[in-house]
Structures are given as C-alpha cells and as structure tokens.
Design a protein around this motif. Structure first.
Motif, PDB file in Angstrom:
ATOM      1  N   LEU A  89       0.835  -1.205   0.000  1.00 29.35           N
ATOM      2  CA  LEU A  89       0.000   0.000   0.000  1.00 29.35           C
ATOM      3  C   LEU A  89       0.870   1.255   0.000  1.00 29.35           C
ATOM      4  CD1 LEU A  89      -2.792  -1.078   2.517  1.00 29.35           C
ATOM      5  CD2 LEU A  89      -2.878  -1.134   0.040  1.00 29.35           C
ATOM      6  N   GLY A  90       2.023   1.151  -0.644  1.00 31.53           N
ATOM      7  CA  GLY A  90       2.954   2.274  -0.665  1.00 31.53           C
ATOM      8  C   GLY A  90       2.412   3.515  -1.333  1.00 31.53           C
ATOM      9  N   GLY A  91       1.453   3.356  -2.247  1.00 35.67           N
ATOM     10  CA  GLY A  91       0.862   4.528  -2.897  1.00 35.67           C
ATOM     11  C   GLY A  91       0.070   5.383  -1.930  1.00 35.67           C
ATOM     12  N   MET A  92      -0.778   4.752  -1.117  1.00 38.18           N
ATOM     13  CA  MET A  92      -1.547   5.521  -0.142  1.00 38.18           C
ATOM     14  C   MET A  92      -0.650   6.033   0.973  1.00 38.18           C
ATOM     15  SD  MET A  92      -4.435   6.838   0.643  1.00 38.18           S
ATOM     16  CE  MET A  92      -5.808   5.981  -0.125  1.00 38.18           C
ATOM     17  N   CYS A  93       0.298   5.219   1.411  1.00 34.07           N
ATOM     18  CA  CYS A  93       1.190   5.668   2.474  1.00 34.07           C
ATOM     19  C   CYS A  93       1.993   6.891   2.042  1.00 34.07           C
ATOM     20  CB  CYS A  93       2.122   4.540   2.903  1.00 34.07           C
ATOM     21  SG  CYS A  93       1.288   3.234   3.848  1.00 34.07           S
ATOM     22  N   ALA A  94       2.334   6.958   0.757  1.00 32.30           N
ATOM     23  CA  ALA A  94       3.047   8.139   0.260  1.00 32.30           C
ATOM     24  C   ALA A  94       2.198   9.394   0.384  1.00 32.30           C
ATOM     25  CB  ALA A  94       3.438   7.922  -1.204  1.00 32.30           C
ATOM     26  N   ARG A  95       0.885   9.225   0.415  1.00 35.85           N
ATOM     27  CA  ARG A  95      -0.024  10.363   0.507  1.00 35.85           C
ATOM     28  C   ARG A  95      -0.363  10.745   1.944  1.00 35.85           C
ATOM     29  NH1 ARG A  95      -0.795   8.010  -4.371  1.00 35.85           N
ATOM     30  NH2 ARG A  95      -1.865   9.180  -6.027  1.00 35.85           N
ATOM     31  N   VAL A  96      -0.497   9.740   2.819  1.00 35.11           N
ATOM     32  CA  VAL A  96      -1.050  10.019   4.147  1.00 35.11           C
ATOM     33  C   VAL A  96      -0.062   9.839   5.288  1.00 35.11           C
ATOM     34  CG1 VAL A  96      -3.329   9.357   3.314  1.00 35.11           C
ATOM     35  CG2 VAL A  96      -1.933   7.663   4.524  1.00 35.11           C
ATOM     36  N   CYS A  97       1.089   9.201   5.044  1.00 35.19           N
ATOM     37  CA  CYS A  97       2.042   9.010   6.139  1.00 35.19           C
ATOM     38  C   CYS A  97       2.551  10.351   6.659  1.00 35.19           C
ATOM     39  CB  CYS A  97       3.246   8.186   5.680  1.00 35.19           C
ATOM     40  SG  CYS A  97       3.051   6.436   5.927  1.00 35.19           S
ATOM     41  N   PRO A  98       2.680  10.486   7.962  1.00 32.61           N
ATOM     42  CA  PRO A  98       3.313  11.691   8.513  1.00 32.61           C
ATOM     43  C   PRO A  98       4.826  11.609   8.334  1.00 32.61           C
ATOM     44  CG  PRO A  98       2.749  10.210  10.297  1.00 32.61           C
ATOM     45  CD  PRO A  98       2.222   9.567   9.035  1.00 32.61           C
ATOM     46  N   THR A  99       5.276  11.688   7.096  1.00 30.20           N
ATOM     47  CA  THR A  99       6.706  11.531   6.800  1.00 30.20           C
ATOM     48  C   THR A  99       7.553  12.548   7.548  1.00 30.20           C
ATOM     49  OG1 THR A  99       6.398  12.902   4.822  1.00 30.20           O
ATOM     50  CG2 THR A  99       6.334  10.517   4.525  1.00 30.20           C
ATOM     51  N   GLU A 100       6.934  13.682   7.870  1.00 33.23           N
ATOM     52  CA  GLU A 100       7.687  14.720   8.568  1.00 33.23           C
ATOM     53  C   GLU A 100       8.086  14.301   9.974  1.00 33.23           C
ATOM     54  OE1 GLU A 100       3.285  15.389   9.159  1.00 33.23           O
ATOM     55  OE2 GLU A 100       4.589  15.029   7.425  1.00 33.23           O
ATOM     56  N   THR A 101       7.432  13.264  10.520  1.00 34.51           N
ATOM     57  CA  THR A 101       7.813  12.763  11.843  1.00 34.51           C
ATOM     58  C   THR A 101       8.395  11.353  11.759  1.00 34.51           C
ATOM     59  OG1 THR A 101       5.591  11.896  12.278  1.00 34.51           O
ATOM     60  CG2 THR A 101       6.049  14.162  12.964  1.00 34.51           C
ATOM     61  N   LEU A 102       8.529  10.822  10.572  1.00 32.61           N
ATOM     62  CA  LEU A 102       9.103   9.483  10.384  1.00 32.61           C
ATOM     63  C   LEU A 102      10.385   9.592   9.561  1.00 32.61           C
ATOM     64  CD1 LEU A 102       5.794   7.483   9.734  1.00 32.61           C
ATOM     65  CD2 LEU A 102       7.192   7.442  11.790  1.00 32.61           C
ATOM     66  N   CYS A 103      10.353   9.136   8.315  1.00 31.14           N
ATOM     67  CA  CYS A 103      11.582   9.063   7.516  1.00 31.14           C
ATOM     68  C   CYS A 103      12.212  10.421   7.255  1.00 31.14           C
ATOM     69  CB  CYS A 103      11.294   8.351   6.191  1.00 31.14           C
ATOM     70  SG  CYS A 103       9.927   9.053   5.245  1.00 31.14           S
TER      71      CYS A 103
END
Length: 459
Positions: A89-103
């Motif tokens: 589900l990398g497509g949706m995670c690219a949209r909704v993941c809080p990347t600013e607090t993760l990677c």
C-alpha cells in the motif's frame, strides 16, 4: 441596516454554501505528483546513506536509498517494486504518512540543512507510475489448498491478504463496510487522496488473485470467531477501531454534535461535497490527525469560523507540526488548554455553543484551573479518539481494551493473529498497520508450512 437576501443560506448546519468551482479547488490534491524533472531533482538530493536512518524510521523498512537511486537512474518501475516489496500500500502511504515525523525527520539532509529529501513525494511518483501502467510485479505461488480468513479490509487486512495470496494461499476477507479500504477509504481527509485512489489501490492489490472480499459482514453479527477458526486454516483480525470516545460533557446528545470520523467518512463518499452539511461556527474537540482533518475540511466546506480545542499544549498534540501549520494556513484557530464541560443549546435543542474548562498540569495531572470560557458554535465535532469493541472476540486476551499479540502478531488463541489499530500498541498509522498485516502473513505462512512438513524419523 442592510436588507436581508431571502435567497441567502440560513444559519445552521447546511450543505452547498459554495460554488462547484470552489469545492473543486478546495478539495484538490494537497501535494500533486511530481513530474519527471521534479522527481529527478528531488532524487538528486539523496546521499544514498549506507546506514540510512530513514529506513529505520519507516515502520515497513522500505529500502529508501535504493528506491530513490532507481528514480535517479530513470527506473521508476524498479523503484515501485522496491517499495511494494515491503509495503504493498505504498501509494496511499506516500499520501497520508506523517513523513515529517518518520523518515523525513531523520533524513541527513534535514539534520544538515533543515530541508529533508522529499521521500514521501518520491515514493508517490514511483508508485503512481506503476499503478497507472498496471505494472504487476508479483505472481501467486502454486496453490497450497489452505484458506485464511481475514476480518477487516483496511490496511492491515489488505496487506496480510496480499502477502498470503503471493504464497499460494486462498484468502477470504470479511468487512463490515460497503467498500474495502478501511481507514484509507473512509477515514482520511479527501484532499489527501483524490480521484477515488483508495479503490484504485484495492483493485491493483486484488489483481494478484486468490483474494475474495465479502462486504457487509460484521464480526459478532454475521460471522463469529469460533466459526472462522473452525472453517479456516488461520484467521487474521484487522478490524480497526469501531467506537468513538464520549466527550463526557453535559448536553453531548444535542443536535449538531457528531463524531468527526462520521463527518470525514461522509466527505470521502461524496462526489460533489455539496451534500455534506457543515455549520457556520464549528468547534472540533481533539488534538490528533482526525481533529485536523475534520477542522480543515469544515473550513473548505464553507464554515466561517473553525476552532480546534485541545485539553493540553501544542507540544502534546498528536497531530504533527506540519498538520497544525496546515490547519492554521486554512484559517483554523487552534486553542490549547481547554476541555469541554457543557454543550449549550437553543430552545429547539440545537447547539448554540460550548462551555470549556481552562486546564493546566499540577503534579503531572491535568486539572481544571476553575475558570471557564464559552465559544459560540452551531456544529461540534468530536475527535477525541476511537475505541475497540471486543465483545465478539470471546476469550481472546486483551489489555487496555486492545488485543494482546506477540512479536509475530499471534494472539492468545490458536490459529488467530491480529494487527493494526485493534492490537495493543497500535499507533493509528496506515504504514504501521501494513507492517502488522505483512508480518502476520509471514508468520501464518510459516505455521502452515511447518504443519505440512513430514514428521522427523525417530531413531
């Protein structure tokens, strides 16, 4: 005094305040996909660290330096496969993941320059290309004759089902809703995943074959755990959270008070947004991503004033700094150290406002200062967390109202695994739910393979 326009919308909770063009603009893609040139420039900023901290910060452990290098060398399909190998589900995670607090928070570029590599947008670039070309990277292994039941067609259940299907097992997913997708379909802000992306991703995932989805099937009503364990070789529970915490405030049942998750779900299912009612003065209670999603969208629907009230300080809010800034940029006011006390109503029983206690911390405990304040409102949205309804699970071990699992996702019951928000330690993150489902599938597959092995010869 000016004259009143008889055609003007009446005060209260109504829909259709804006023009179709306004709705289209307001709910457009928050971060449109990078074009090829933008992606190459963004990928060129990556140092391709050998001991990449971004990989450690990713709950699904995607090889981020590798997928970015593949983009940089003109191989977006190879990049997409690197992503999907760990996170289907990398497509949706690219949209909704809080990347600013993760990677992105731990990116070396962030540490050195205060500006990380745009990992999330690069991930979307690659996965979008693969999905638009319907590039299928996986084939089912030979059929094993084993069938697994998955309860819940959200991120955890879908990830588990796909990995099991790859391994040659047959999977039947039971889901209570009309559509598969769970949180991705019903629970995120519309502008984060436009163009019915959640359903496109489900269709892409199901293309592997061997997965059947049965909708409108609720555990405890239409199916039972005892029946599933008797009929299937293994069961995975990924039903998420079904209940919503109460405000514990007087007048909570007043007309105009509703759960933020229901408000967001209606928006997700509306094609025009004109049919989703919203108040002129909206108060959202909560401090997480759901509170921000509901507040921003209320403003985009045409609310004149939207206020988020959170019982603690800015630093304690679960919503990331980026999400808080997004809310502020859309005209949402965020007020801290306020806790709901009483819903004020008009003579007709509709919401007129909300009385709140001012709070502070004393000896580590949150308490009222004794002062109160009132905010006028005709619409109050509750976003103070969801609850797990475990009545249908029988004797399965629970702690703090969630399912207890081991490091592989196994529950206290034989043949039953669980993952996502319903398990103890779940963090309400799509990417973590995917990791739980994927890892549980590997554990289930190992169990099924071991059961098929011949017994060792006795000397």
């Amino acid at each position: 005094m000016g004259t009143t326009d008889a055609s003007a919308p009446k005060a209260g909770i109504v829909g259709g305040r804006l023009s179709p063009a306004d709705y289209q603009a307001n709910f457009a893609d928050l971060h449109p996909r990078l074009d090829e040139h933008e992606a190459l420039v963004a990928a060129d900023r990556c140092y391709f660290c050998y001991d990449a901290p971004c990989m450690t910060a990713c709950p699904t452990s995607i090889d981020i330096p590798l997928f970015i290098r593949q983009i940089a060398t003109g191989n977006p399909l190879g990049s997409a496969k690197t992503i999907f190998d760990q996170n289907i589900l990398g497509g949706m995670c690219a949209r909704v993941c809080p990347t600013e607090t993760l990677c992105e928070e731990v990116c070396v570029r962030m540490t050195a320059e205060g500006k990380p590599v745009e990992i999330g947008r690069l991930q979307r670039y690659a996965t979008d290309i693969a999905m638009s070309e319907n590039a299928q990277f996986y084939e089912r292994a030979p059929a094993t004759g084993k069938t697994i039941a998955v309860v819940g067609a959200g991120p955890a259940g879908l990830a588990c089902a796909h990995r099991l299907a790859m391994q040659g097992h047959q999977v039947v997913i039971f889901d209570a809703r009309e559509k598969a997708g769970g949180l991705n379909e019903y629970g995120i802000a519309t502008y984060k995943a436009v163009d019915d992306f959640a359903q496109k991703e489900v269709a892409y995932l199901l293309a592997i074959g061997g997965i059947e989805i049965r909708n409108r099937q609720t555990l405890g009503r239409d199916i039972t755990l005892a029946d599933l364990t008797a009929r299937f070789d293994a069961v995975f529970l990924g039903m998420g959270l079904q209940g919503v915490n109460a405000l514990m405030a007087e007048g909570e049942a007043a007309e105009g008070v509703e759960d933020a998750v229901d408000f967001i779900a209606r928006l997700r299912q509306s094609s025009t947004k004109t049919d989703v009612p919203v108040g002129r003065r909206v108060v959202v209670i909560g401090g997480g991503m759901t509170a921000v999603d509901a507040a921003v969208q209320a403003k985009l629907l045409g609310a004149e004033e939207v206020t988020i009230c959170y019982r603690r300080g800015k630093a304690q809010m679960n919503a990331s700094g980026f999400e808080q800034d997004l809310a502020a940029s859309r005209g949402v006011m965020i007020r801290h150290w306020l806790q709901p006390k009483r819903i004020l109503t008009k003579d007709d029983g509709t919401v007129a406002g909300i009385e709140l206690d001012y709070t502070h911390v004393v000896d580590g405990r949150l308490v009222s200062t004794g002062e109160t304040g009132i905010i006028s409102a005709d619409h109050v949205l509750k976003a103070i967390g969801q609850t797990f309804e475990a009545e249908s699970l029988g004797l399965i071990a629970l702690q703090s109202g969630r399912i207890v699992v081991d490091e592989e996702g196994r529950t206290s019951l034989p043949k039953v695994w669980a993952g996502g928000d319903c398990v103890l330690g779940g963090e309400d993150l799509t990417v973590q739910a995917v990791a739980h489902g994927r890892d549980a599938a590997e554990s289930i597959n190992r169990m099924l393979q071991e059961a098929q092995q011949p017994a060792a010869a006795v000397a």
